[in-house]
Design a protein around this motif. Sequence first.
Motif, PDB file in Angstrom:
ATOM      1  N   ILE A  30       0.868  -1.184   0.000  1.00 18.92           N
ATOM      2  CA  ILE A  30       0.000   0.000   0.000  1.00 18.92           C
ATOM      3  C   ILE A  30       0.902   1.232   0.000  1.00 18.92           C
ATOM      4  CG2 ILE A  30      -1.823   1.274   1.199  1.00 18.92           C
ATOM      5  CD1 ILE A  30      -2.808  -1.460   0.323  1.00 18.92           C
ATOM      6  N   ILE A  31       0.595   2.141  -0.910  1.00 21.25           N
ATOM      7  CA  ILE A  31       1.385   3.362  -1.048  1.00 21.25           C
ATOM      8  C   ILE A  31       0.537   4.555  -0.610  1.00 21.25           C
ATOM      9  CG2 ILE A  31       2.704   4.807  -2.670  1.00 21.25           C
ATOM     10  CD1 ILE A  31       3.765   1.922  -2.506  1.00 21.25           C
ATOM     11  N   LYS A  32       1.132   5.405   0.224  1.00 21.79           N
ATOM     12  CA  LYS A  32       0.500   6.685   0.579  1.00 21.79           C
ATOM     13  C   LYS A  32       0.995   7.695  -0.452  1.00 21.79           C
ATOM     14  CE  LYS A  32      -0.077   9.757   4.575  1.00 21.79           C
ATOM     15  NZ  LYS A  32       0.253  11.111   4.173  1.00 21.79           N
ATOM     16  N   ILE A  33       0.062   8.236  -1.223  1.00 15.98           N
ATOM     17  CA  ILE A  33       0.462   8.998  -2.400  1.00 15.98           C
ATOM     18  C   ILE A  33       0.826  10.440  -2.053  1.00 15.98           C
ATOM     19  CG2 ILE A  33      -0.413   9.874  -4.615  1.00 15.98           C
ATOM     20  CD1 ILE A  33      -2.009   7.046  -4.535  1.00 15.98           C
ATOM     21  N   THR A  34       1.991  10.862  -2.577  1.00 18.56           N
ATOM     22  CA  THR A  34       2.431  12.240  -2.344  1.00 18.56           C
ATOM     23  C   THR A  34       2.251  13.105  -3.594  1.00 18.56           C
ATOM     24  OG1 THR A  34       4.692  11.544  -2.870  1.00 18.56           O
ATOM     25  CG2 THR A  34       4.092  11.645  -0.539  1.00 18.56           C
ATOM     26  N   GLU A  62      -0.438   7.696 -12.898  1.00 14.53           N
ATOM     27  CA  GLU A  62       0.898   8.271 -12.738  1.00 14.53           C
ATOM     28  C   GLU A  62       0.999   8.709 -11.289  1.00 14.53           C
ATOM     29  OE1 GLU A  62       1.284  11.348 -15.713  1.00 14.53           O
ATOM     30  OE2 GLU A  62       0.978   9.949 -17.360  1.00 14.53           O
ATOM     31  N   PHE A  63       1.667   7.907 -10.457  1.00  8.49           N
ATOM     32  CA  PHE A  63       1.705   8.271  -9.034  1.00  8.49           C
ATOM     33  C   PHE A  63       2.950   7.752  -8.332  1.00  8.49           C
ATOM     34  CE2 PHE A  63       0.278   4.166  -7.168  1.00  8.49           C
ATOM     35  CZ  PHE A  63      -0.324   3.564  -8.248  1.00  8.49           C
ATOM     36  N   MET A  64       3.225   8.398  -7.200  1.00  6.25           N
ATOM     37  CA  MET A  64       4.359   8.003  -6.365  1.00  6.25           C
ATOM     38  C   MET A  64       4.014   8.309  -4.915  1.00  6.25           C
ATOM     39  SD  MET A  64       7.064  11.113  -6.944  1.00  6.25           S
ATOM     40  CE  MET A  64       8.165  10.426  -5.708  1.00  6.25           C
ATOM     41  N   GLY A  65       4.811   7.774  -4.022  1.00 11.58           N
ATOM     42  CA  GLY A  65       4.531   8.049  -2.627  1.00 11.58           C
ATOM     43  C   GLY A  65       5.372   7.198  -1.708  1.00 11.58           C
ATOM     44  N   ALA A 142      -5.538   9.526  -5.707  1.00  8.90           N
ATOM     45  CA  ALA A 142      -6.173   9.171  -4.447  1.00  8.90           C
ATOM     46  C   ALA A 142      -5.152   9.358  -3.336  1.00  8.90           C
ATOM     47  CB  ALA A 142      -6.633   7.713  -4.483  1.00  8.90           C
ATOM     48  N   GLU A 143      -5.582   9.170  -2.103  1.00  7.69           N
ATOM     49  CA  GLU A 143      -4.629   9.288  -0.998  1.00  7.69           C
ATOM     50  C   GLU A 143      -3.767   8.032  -0.856  1.00  7.69           C
ATOM     51  OE1 GLU A 143      -6.119  11.848   2.525  1.00  7.69           O
ATOM     52  OE2 GLU A 143      -7.881  10.751   1.805  1.00  7.69           O
ATOM     53  N   TYR A 144      -4.368   6.884  -1.197  1.00  5.13           N
ATOM     54  CA  TYR A 144      -3.649   5.611  -1.073  1.00  5.13           C
ATOM     55  C   TYR A 144      -3.958   4.731  -2.279  1.00  5.13           C
ATOM     56  CZ  TYR A 144      -3.174   6.892   3.856  1.00  5.13           C
ATOM     57  OH  TYR A 144      -2.874   7.550   5.014  1.00  5.13           O
ATOM     58  N   ALA A 145      -3.050   3.810  -2.571  1.00  6.89           N
ATOM     59  CA  ALA A 145      -3.322   2.832  -3.619  1.00  6.89           C
ATOM     60  C   ALA A 145      -2.759   1.470  -3.227  1.00  6.89           C
ATOM     61  CB  ALA A 145      -2.719   3.281  -4.941  1.00  6.89           C
TER      62      ALA A 145
END
Lengths: 394, 214
Positions: A30-34, A62-65, A142-145
């Motif tokens: 689970i990634i907390k997206i920044t 397209e996301f990172m965190g 989103a906030e998390y993925a």
Amino acid sequence: MMRALTWHGTNDVRVDTVSDPEIINPRDAIIKITSTAICGSDLHLYDGVIPGVAPGDVLGHEFMGEVVETGSASDLKKGQRVVVPFTISCGGCFHCKQQQYSACDNSNPAEKQDMSATLYGQPMAALFGYSHLTGGYSGGQAEYARVPFSDVGPIVVPDHLEDDQVLFLSDILPTGWMAAENADIQPDDTVAVWGCGPVGLFAIQSAIVMGASRVIAIDHYPNRLALAKQLGAEIIDFRETDVREALMEMSGGIGVDAVIDAVGMESHGFAIDNMFDVVKQKVGMGADRASALKQAILAVRFGGKVSIPGVYGGMTDKWPLGAMMEKGLQVRGGQTHVQKYTKPLLEKIEDGTLDTTFLISHRLPLEQAAEGYKNFKEQQNEWTKVILKPGMEN
Amino acid sequence: MSQNYKIGAGLGGVVLTAGAIAFGAFLSNRHQNRGYDDAANHTKRQPEGYNAQVGRSVTIRKPRAELFAFWSDFANLPQFMENVEAIEAGADGASTWRIKAPAGQAVAVKTEIASKKQDVLIAWRSVEDSEIETSGEVRFEDAPGKRGTRVSLMMAYDPPAGALGRAVAKLFLREPQVQARHDLKRFKMLMETGEIATSARTRDETRAAKQENG
Ligand SMILES: NC(=O)c1ccc[n+]([C@@H]2O[C@H](COP(=O)([O-])OP(=O)(O)OC[C@H]3O[C@@H](n4cnc5c(N)ncnc54)[C@H](O)[C@@H]3O)[C@@H](O)[C@H]2O)c1
Ligand SMILES: [Zn+2]
Ligand SMILES: [Zn+2]
């Protein structure tokens, strides 16, 4: 519960409260997206021209965190900062082993594979935040993925690089790079690129790094064309200039050596065949608007190379099949094999070979994602790339 | 579309022969060529609605012996056969399959091994006087180069008489091909990745959880 950008229909996306993602399979994380971006591919969903999207689907690929939870077989560690490729790939199947990650056999759930297998002969792999043809996985706006196969996809990034510098490793930087690679660029080549959106701009930068002698960029937005020029390309505004004529002249009557279509299925323009295709797309007859690609096939020289990063989903009419065959063209396309490129491109960001921030025009809180979509679609000249940040002050 | 599968149907690759196509004939025909080309028999064009010979192959990037060993233990099969609740081994190679049926029911079928060849094939069939007649066969062949193993699954199925039979028939007749395909794909995922892909965001949204909670 978390906040996420969800699809509700054509031109209707909203930030809703939805359930938090959970670890389901052993290789999940689970990634907390920044940081997360809006892509030209998202506009195809926004415009309702991609089938298999359901109301409530969380978009974004397209996301990172930051890693906040890991499954028992994940090799990530809590607290690590990662960029996540938009292609979901197992790393162990026939295609993954050949680095054809976007053709992974195992990421699209079995029961979701039939639709694309009917359309294309074999099923598609899974992508984040896209259509149910590609799995229907919740995306990263989103906030998390939940990130499956987290031991294969996410790349850990060093702390001294800002989010803005590395975020595009998730898609558009590798996509532009692979587009240039697919154009098989030789030192004396003249390369023409249709579309100066993020994908086109990164394709232009990559073609120059790969040693193309000349790159010509085509679009109709002055600001986007200016970004292309700043990278070192010559530019053509297709509203002002006859593109085919111009390219023939610029290539000394030979035709350009390689063409890159970074426009995709919603090509703008007033060519008569494109007008037909616009109408058909609007009434749901599903014809892809391919006017830029058709133009590219006529502009490329005999024996030339055609690279297609722009997304197409279905069929198109009045295809210049004769030109394609008679000219002996090499045609390559495909969703990007992101995992193949993340590491080498991270190095090129670190050593300064590639600039990844020049195209960012807007940074918005996730809460304003719907506005971001609207403007990215309607104000393309000024809104060149939008980054969304969960938790950013309004 | 997915609703069809949610209710769940059948052993992987169930073939419903609504009439009375003898299994013996089915099994012996299966590897013969009906036509003059080299295609597998079950890919020949057949009259509408004629499902007598359904089969499916996948290529799995694992050695033959490993796949054979996994399949040999029938207790493993429910991990990827969505509509098989459990398979219990009995004495003398017999096993009892509990197959999910409509309305939360389950049907039990007792099978015996019809033939088995180390690392090559496993075939099974229901014992005589079973309520449901069924037979199946899985074959393992080396794929070219380093591609691993080609796995082909064939199953045949004849429903019981009476009301339950009709209900089961209705369910299984729906899309036996689809079920075969999906179960084999899940087998491949499990072998190649150690897990079965799901796009659910939460544990409650997985297909297994939804089936359980009705
Ligand atoms: N292959 C992949 O893996 C991959 C990954 C990301 C994006 N994409 C696709 O790449 C395409 C571009 O993405 P983007 O984010 O840059 O989108 P974008 O919408 O920001 O850019 C598209 C650009 O094309 C221009 N354009 C439209 N019609 C044209 C024409 N006839 N001639 C020349 N230019 C024209 C537009 O003015 C716009 O600037 C999309 O189709 C997207 O789905 C593919
Ligand atoms: Zn994208
Ligand atoms: Zn794979």
